[in-house]
Design a protein around this motif. Structure first.
Motif, PDB file in Angstrom:
ATOM      1  N   ASP A 102       0.795  -1.223   0.000  1.00 52.24           N
ATOM      2  CA  ASP A 102       0.000   0.000   0.000  1.00 52.24           C
ATOM      3  C   ASP A 102       0.829   1.275   0.000  1.00 52.24           C
ATOM      4  N   LYS A 103       2.059   1.228   0.514  1.00 49.48           N
ATOM      5  CA  LYS A 103       2.794   2.490   0.678  1.00 49.48           C
ATOM      6  C   LYS A 103       4.061   2.582  -0.193  1.00 49.48           C
ATOM      7  N   PRO A 104       5.200   2.013   0.214  1.00 44.52           N
ATOM      8  CA  PRO A 104       6.425   2.277  -0.570  1.00 44.52           C
ATOM      9  C   PRO A 104       6.409   1.666  -1.974  1.00 44.52           C
ATOM     10  N   LEU A 105       5.739   0.533  -2.129  1.00 54.12           N
ATOM     11  CA  LEU A 105       5.756  -0.150  -3.428  1.00 54.12           C
ATOM     12  C   LEU A 105       4.394  -0.129  -4.106  1.00 54.12           C
ATOM     13  N   LYS A 106       3.637   0.877  -3.807  1.00 57.05           N
ATOM     14  CA  LYS A 106       2.316   1.008  -4.399  1.00 57.05           C
ATOM     15  C   LYS A 106       2.449   1.177  -5.920  1.00 57.05           C
ATOM     16  N   ARG A 154      19.631   6.260  -4.692  1.00 57.25           N
ATOM     17  CA  ARG A 154      19.200   5.683  -3.420  1.00 57.25           C
ATOM     18  C   ARG A 154      20.336   4.913  -2.746  1.00 57.25           C
ATOM     19  N   ILE A 155      21.100   4.194  -3.519  1.00 57.90           N
ATOM     20  CA  ILE A 155      22.240   3.464  -2.964  1.00 57.90           C
ATOM     21  C   ILE A 155      23.242   4.452  -2.356  1.00 57.90           C
ATOM     22  N   GLU A 156      23.476   5.556  -3.067  1.00 57.34           N
ATOM     23  CA  GLU A 156      24.410   6.565  -2.544  1.00 57.34           C
ATOM     24  C   GLU A 156      23.903   7.154  -1.235  1.00 57.34           C
ATOM     25  N   ARG A 157      22.587   7.398  -1.148  1.00 59.29           N
ATOM     26  CA  ARG A 157      22.008   7.977   0.070  1.00 59.29           C
ATOM     27  C   ARG A 157      22.208   7.039   1.257  1.00 59.29           C
ATOM     28  N   MET A 158      21.988   5.736   1.011  1.00 60.88           N
ATOM     29  CA  MET A 158      22.150   4.777   2.095  1.00 60.88           C
ATOM     30  C   MET A 158      23.612   4.649   2.505  1.00 60.88           C
ATOM     31  N   LEU A 159      24.511   4.768   1.539  1.00 61.57           N
ATOM     32  CA  LEU A 159      25.934   4.713   1.867  1.00 61.57           C
ATOM     33  C   LEU A 159      26.342   5.924   2.699  1.00 61.57           C
ATOM     34  N   ARG A 160      25.792   7.126   2.405  1.00 63.95           N
ATOM     35  CA  ARG A 160      26.098   8.326   3.187  1.00 63.95           C
ATOM     36  C   ARG A 160      25.632   8.155   4.635  1.00 63.95           C
ATOM     37  N   LEU A 161      24.409   7.586   4.750  1.00 57.02           N
ATOM     38  CA  LEU A 161      23.884   7.406   6.107  1.00 57.02           C
ATOM     39  C   LEU A 161      24.711   6.384   6.885  1.00 57.02           C
ATOM     40  N   SER A 162      25.103   5.325   6.248  1.00 58.41           N
ATOM     41  CA  SER A 162      25.867   4.286   6.947  1.00 58.41           C
ATOM     42  C   SER A 162      27.268   4.755   7.322  1.00 58.41           C
ATOM     43  N   MET A 163      27.804   5.744   6.586  1.00 53.04           N
ATOM     44  CA  MET A 163      29.162   6.226   6.850  1.00 53.04           C
ATOM     45  C   MET A 163      29.150   7.603   7.521  1.00 53.04           C
ATOM     46  N   ASN A 164      27.953   8.026   8.030  1.00 55.56           N
ATOM     47  CA  ASN A 164      27.811   9.300   8.732  1.00 55.56           C
ATOM     48  C   ASN A 164      28.275  10.490   7.902  1.00 55.56           C
ATOM     49  N   LYS A 169      10.435  -1.886  12.317  1.00 53.44           N
ATOM     50  CA  LYS A 169      10.305  -0.467  11.993  1.00 53.44           C
ATOM     51  C   LYS A 169       8.868  -0.122  11.601  1.00 53.44           C
ATOM     52  N   VAL A 170       8.279  -1.021  10.809  1.00 51.80           N
ATOM     53  CA  VAL A 170       6.897  -0.766  10.378  1.00 51.80           C
ATOM     54  C   VAL A 170       5.951  -0.812  11.578  1.00 51.80           C
ATOM     55  N   ASN A 171       6.191  -1.762  12.490  1.00 47.88           N
ATOM     56  CA  ASN A 171       5.341  -1.824  13.694  1.00 47.88           C
ATOM     57  C   ASN A 171       5.515  -0.585  14.553  1.00 47.88           C
ATOM     58  N   ASP A 172       6.753  -0.040  14.592  1.00 49.50           N
ATOM     59  CA  ASP A 172       7.005   1.152  15.401  1.00 49.50           C
ATOM     60  C   ASP A 172       6.452   2.402  14.742  1.00 49.50           C
ATOM     61  N   ASN A 173       6.755   2.548  13.441  1.00 45.54           N
ATOM     62  CA  ASN A 173       6.343   3.768  12.747  1.00 45.54           C
ATOM     63  C   ASN A 173       6.184   3.455  11.275  1.00 45.54           C
ATOM     64  N   GLY A 174       4.982   3.416  10.792  1.00 44.23           N
ATOM     65  CA  GLY A 174       4.722   3.092   9.398  1.00 44.23           C
ATOM     66  C   GLY A 174       5.105   4.201   8.444  1.00 44.23           C
ATOM     67  N   GLU A 175       5.399   5.396   8.963  1.00 49.67           N
ATOM     68  CA  GLU A 175       5.764   6.530   8.112  1.00 49.67           C
ATOM     69  C   GLU A 175       7.275   6.752   8.083  1.00 49.67           C
ATOM     70  N   THR A 199      13.226   6.008   6.391  1.00 48.98           N
ATOM     71  CA  THR A 199      14.335   5.054   6.203  1.00 48.98           C
ATOM     72  C   THR A 199      13.799   3.678   5.826  1.00 48.98           C
ATOM     73  N   ALA A 200      12.697   3.284   6.479  1.00 49.38           N
ATOM     74  CA  ALA A 200      12.084   1.989   6.153  1.00 49.38           C
ATOM     75  C   ALA A 200      11.558   1.990   4.718  1.00 49.38           C
ATOM     76  N   SER A 201      10.966   3.118   4.300  1.00 49.02           N
ATOM     77  CA  SER A 201      10.457   3.215   2.923  1.00 49.02           C
ATOM     78  C   SER A 201      11.606   3.112   1.921  1.00 49.02           C
ATOM     79  N   ASP A 202      12.715   3.838   2.231  1.00 49.02           N
ATOM     80  CA  ASP A 202      13.866   3.769   1.323  1.00 49.02           C
ATOM     81  C   ASP A 202      14.439   2.354   1.277  1.00 49.02           C
ATOM     82  N   LEU A 203      14.487   1.715   2.440  1.00 49.01           N
ATOM     83  CA  LEU A 203      15.007   0.349   2.497  1.00 49.01           C
ATOM     84  C   LEU A 203      14.115  -0.598   1.693  1.00 49.01           C
ATOM     85  N   ALA A 204      12.803  -0.400   1.766  1.00 50.29           N
ATOM     86  CA  ALA A 204      11.872  -1.255   1.023  1.00 50.29           C
ATOM     87  C   ALA A 204      12.052  -1.093  -0.487  1.00 50.29           C
TER      88      ALA A 204
END
Length: 809
Positions: A628-632, A742-752, A704-710, A713-718
């Motif tokens: 319903d949300k990230p892969l709609k 998107r891959i670059e964004r996740m790499l920036r986050l993982s490497m601070n 993450k979805v159970n904690d916060n569906g919005e 980061t979870a949407s990007d990961l999906a």
């Protein structure tokens, strides 16, 4: 004095008479019938015809005798209807001029068969000549081609009746007579002639046709025709043939190529190499022979020897000369009759009487191949049409086997009628996928058209085709397993797969011939029968996975659980493989299952089923959120997978959608325009995302979805997981740039690294002077130094001059 004067007067009179005589001769010579008849001037049509007639000579008859024969011969004119029929035969009936030799040789063969059959009941029939042969001789000087046979020959009546009447077949009449006296041991089925028009194909390449014939019951006669009229006369040379006929063709100007030996040999081998009787061609060959050296020449060539040496060598030379005469090697051109049809039609014999070496020799001659065939089959078919056939499978695939597949005519199957080649121009004799099979079909009762070039009834072709295909598949099936897998399948495996797609009536037979690589062995291919024998007890489907290579297929996420549970998976690595399996709905009652599509289920106990249902309920929030949300609008649905073990997720096609491999093949089509409705329909089908509930990434995403569906980061990961699954499942990404970002964004986050941190710009550097300008400055500086040196030298010279001048003063 008076006597001298009288003698002078007499001489003058004699001289005057001689001059007058010469003038009379010149006057007579000036009177010509036609100035144009001069050999140096242009020739009239009458003269051309006359010279051509003079050039037509028969052995033993000169031009004058030929002319006398024509004047005395009986003249016959073809009737108007027959004349029109003749023109039709010459201009329209035959497509190919070269078949004239086939027809004349066939007639000669019939004549030989007739005398052979008569000799069975009449011992005197072959008394005049025991030989049964056909001989062909080319005469370039006279522009003639002779075909001679020692057959039954023709009487004067036969010449008028059989050659003077269109569509009057002497063979048909002979067969009618022989039917009354035929015994069980005699066969007349080998006689070729049917329609009585084959003889007239000679006029395709000849202006005149002369037939010299001798029958046992008559004297030798000559029949001659120019296609408008014909004449018959007794041969003044007497009996020169003994028995038989000679057909002499006076060739047209444009048909001179048929006098070349190579052309004649090629035509005989193409059309008539399997005639029962020997066919000879008068041909030349160069032979190396040893000739004795003449003693006089030898003595002249040798240098003189000293008397002492000669005496010493006399005894030795005498002994050597007695033992071995001296010779020299000389090349000579020898003319002789060369046999053209030494290969016999082995299909006429029962298969059990033919040796393997004979089949191999026949195949090499027949197909012009250098290797022995991989397999062969020899059979006789009976029913609506009766024919004999030998089929071969070559060891190696012919070059360009799939070039113009389907549109290229197959010329490997040759049609014979009574051992005479008819045609190999077939589209319907063998199906396209068997275009590698070589062989021949020979029948005695095929309904040919009058020109004997094509079959009249298309229905019989279908009957022949059906039997040929069945026998071919039987032959392939009988190839030994080791030869089949190592040789046949490597060369012709694609043909069998195409056969499964194209030939619905023989699909079951062809399916048994299929071979595939599977997870059971790294090197040995497997048949479907062997796969079914190794299936697990409750396995009800044949599993297969398609990919560009074995490595890609066996590393696919779709086969993880199957391989772990010990199921055998077929790997389809050729583009045609998936088409082949789709055309084969089942084998031995087992349906095929593409593991990259929906429908993969495993036999499970009640306890296992409860666990699976519990997991589905546990991960229902995640599957619903993904849909319903990230892969709609990107997936059809998301479900918990039964087939994944190590991968976090996979993209699965619907039962009637394209797998990743098929999508890649379809998009790579040469004529793909993107406008095809069916192609767009399959390409736009949404896929199912299957997730692995045991994978840590999926577990964390559920949290993450159970904690916060919005959670962004979870949407990007999906989305990243979906795109990664798309690639691993063999599909192409619609937007590779967005995937990279998107891959670059996740790499920036993982490497601070801050998401808004910009790329450091390079400082601008001052442009350096070009090397050419620097070089010019160096040259100018050097030139300036040279000038200063020159000036300094001049100053020094001037000073020295002044010093000298002062000293002198």
């Amino acid at each position: 004095m008076r006597r001298v004067w009288v003698i002078g007067l007499l001489c003058a009179l004699v001289a005057f008479a001689a001059v007058k005589a010469e003038d009379e001769v010149d006057v007579d010579g000036m009177v010509e019938e036609d100035v144009g008849k001069s050999r140096d001037a242009s020739r009239t049509d009458d003269e051309v015809v006359q010279r051509e007639e003079e050039a037509i000579q028969l052995d033993g008859l000169n031009a004058a005798q030929i002319k006398e024969l024509r004047d005395k011969s009986e003249k016959h004119v073809f009737q108007a209807e027959v004349n029109r029929m003749m023109k039709l035969i010459i201009n329209s009936l035959y497509k190919n001029k070269e078949i004239f030799l086939r027809e004349l040789i066939s007639n000669a063969s019939d004549a030989l068969d007739k005398i052979r059959l008569l000799s069975l009941t009449n011992d005197e029939a072959m008394a005049s000549n025991e030989e049964l042969t056909i001989k062909i001789k080319s005469d370039k000087e006279r522009n003639m081609l002779h075909i001679t046979d020692t057959g039954i020959g023709m009487t004067k009546e036969d010449l008028v009746k059989n050659l003077g009447t269109i569509a009057k077949s002497g063979t048909s009449e002979f067969l009618n007579k022989m039917n009354d006296m035929q015994t069980e041991d005699q066969s007349t089925s080998e006689l070729i002639g049917q329609f009585g028009v084959g003889f007239y194909s000679a006029f395709l390449i000849a202006d005149k046709v002369i037939v010299t014939s001798k029958h046992n019951n008559d004297t030798q006669h000559i029949w001659e025709s120019d296609s408008n009229q014909f004449s018959v006369i007794e041969d003044p040379r007497g009996n020169t043939l003994g028995r038989g006929s000679t057909v002499t063709l006076v060739l047209k100007e444009e048909a001179s190529d048929y006098l070349e030996l190579e052309t004649i040999k090629n035509l005989v081998k193409k059309y008539s190499q399997f005639i029962n009787f020997p066919i000879y061609v008068w041909a030349s060959k160069t032979e190396t022979v040893e000739e004795p050296i003449e003693e006089d020449a030898e003595a002249a060539a040798e240098p003189e020897k000293d008397a002492a040496e000669e005496e010493a060598e006399v005894e030795e030379e005498d002994e050597e000369d007695k033992e071995k005469p001296k010779t020299k090697t000389v090349e000579k051109t020898v003319w002789d009759w060369e046999l053209m049809n030494d290969i016999k039609p082995i299909w006429q014999r029962p298969a059990k009487e033919v040796e393997e070496d004979e089949y191999n020799a026949f195949y090499k001659t027949f197909s012009k191949d250098t290797e022995n065939p991989l397999a062969h089959i020899h059979f006789t078919a009976e029913g609506e049409v009766t024919f004999r056939s030998i089929l071969f499978v070559p060891t190696a695939a012919p070059r360009g086997l799939f070039d113009e597949y389907g549109s290229k005519k197959n010329d490997y199957i040759k049609l014979f009628v009574r051992r005479v080649f008819i045609t190999d121009d077939f589209n319907d004799m063998m199906p396209k996928y068997l275009n590698f099979v070589k062989g021949m079909v020979d029948s005695d009762d095929l309904p040919l058209n009058v020109s004997r070039e094509t079959l009249q009834q298309h229905k019989l072709l279908k009957v022949i085709r059906k039997k040929l295909v069945r026998k071919t598949l039987d032959m392939i099936k009988k190839i030994a397993e080791e030869h089949y897998n190592d040789k046949f399948w490597k060369e012709f495996g694609t043909n069998i797969k195409l056969g499964v797609i194209e030939d619905h009536s023989n699909r079951t037979r062809l399916a048994k011939l299929l071979r595939f690589i599977t997870s059971n062995s790294d090197s040995v291919v497997t048949s479907l029968e062997q796969y079914v024998e190794r299936m697990k007890e409750k396995q009800d489907k044949i599993y297969f996975m398609a990919g560009t290579s074995r490595k890609e297929a066996e590393s696919s996420p779709f086969v993880e659980r199957l391989l772990k549970k010990g199921y055998e998976v077929i790997y389809l690595t050729e583009p045609v493989d998936e088409y082949c399996i789709q055309a084969l709905p089942e084998f031995d009652g087992k349906r095929f299952q593409n593991v990259a599509k929906e429908g993969v289920k495993f036999d499970e106990s009640d306890k296992t089923k409860e666990k699976r249902e519990a997991l589905e309920k546990e991960y229902e929030p995640l599957t619903t959120w993904l849909k319903d949300k990230p892969l709609k609008d990107m997936i059809e649905k998301a479900i918990v997978s039964q087939r994944l073990t190590n991968s976090p997720c996979a993209l699965v096609a619907s039962q009637y959608g394209w797998s990743g491999n098929m999508e890649r093949i379809m998009k790579a089509q040469a004529y793909q325009t993107g406008k095809d409705i069916s192609t767009n329909y399959y390409a736009s089908q949404k896929k199912t995302l299957e997730i692995n509930p045991k994978h840590p990434l999926i577990k964390q995403m559920l949290n993450k979805v159970n904690d916060n569906g919005e959670d962004q980061t979870a949407s990007d990961l999906a989305v990243v997981l979906f795109e990664t699954a798309t690639l691993r499942s063999g599909y192409q990404l619609a937007d590779t740039k967005a995937y990279g970002e998107r891959i670059e964004r996740m790499l920036r986050l993982s490497m601070n690294v801050a998401l808004d941190e910009q790329i450091e710009e390079e400082p601008e550097e001052e442009p350096e002077e070009p090397e050419e300008e620097a070089g010019e400055e160096e040259e100018e500086a050097a030139a300036a130094e040279d000038d200063s040196d020159d000036k300094a030298e001049i100053v020094d010279e001037e000073e020295e001059t002044k010093k000298y001048s002062k000293v002198e003063l």
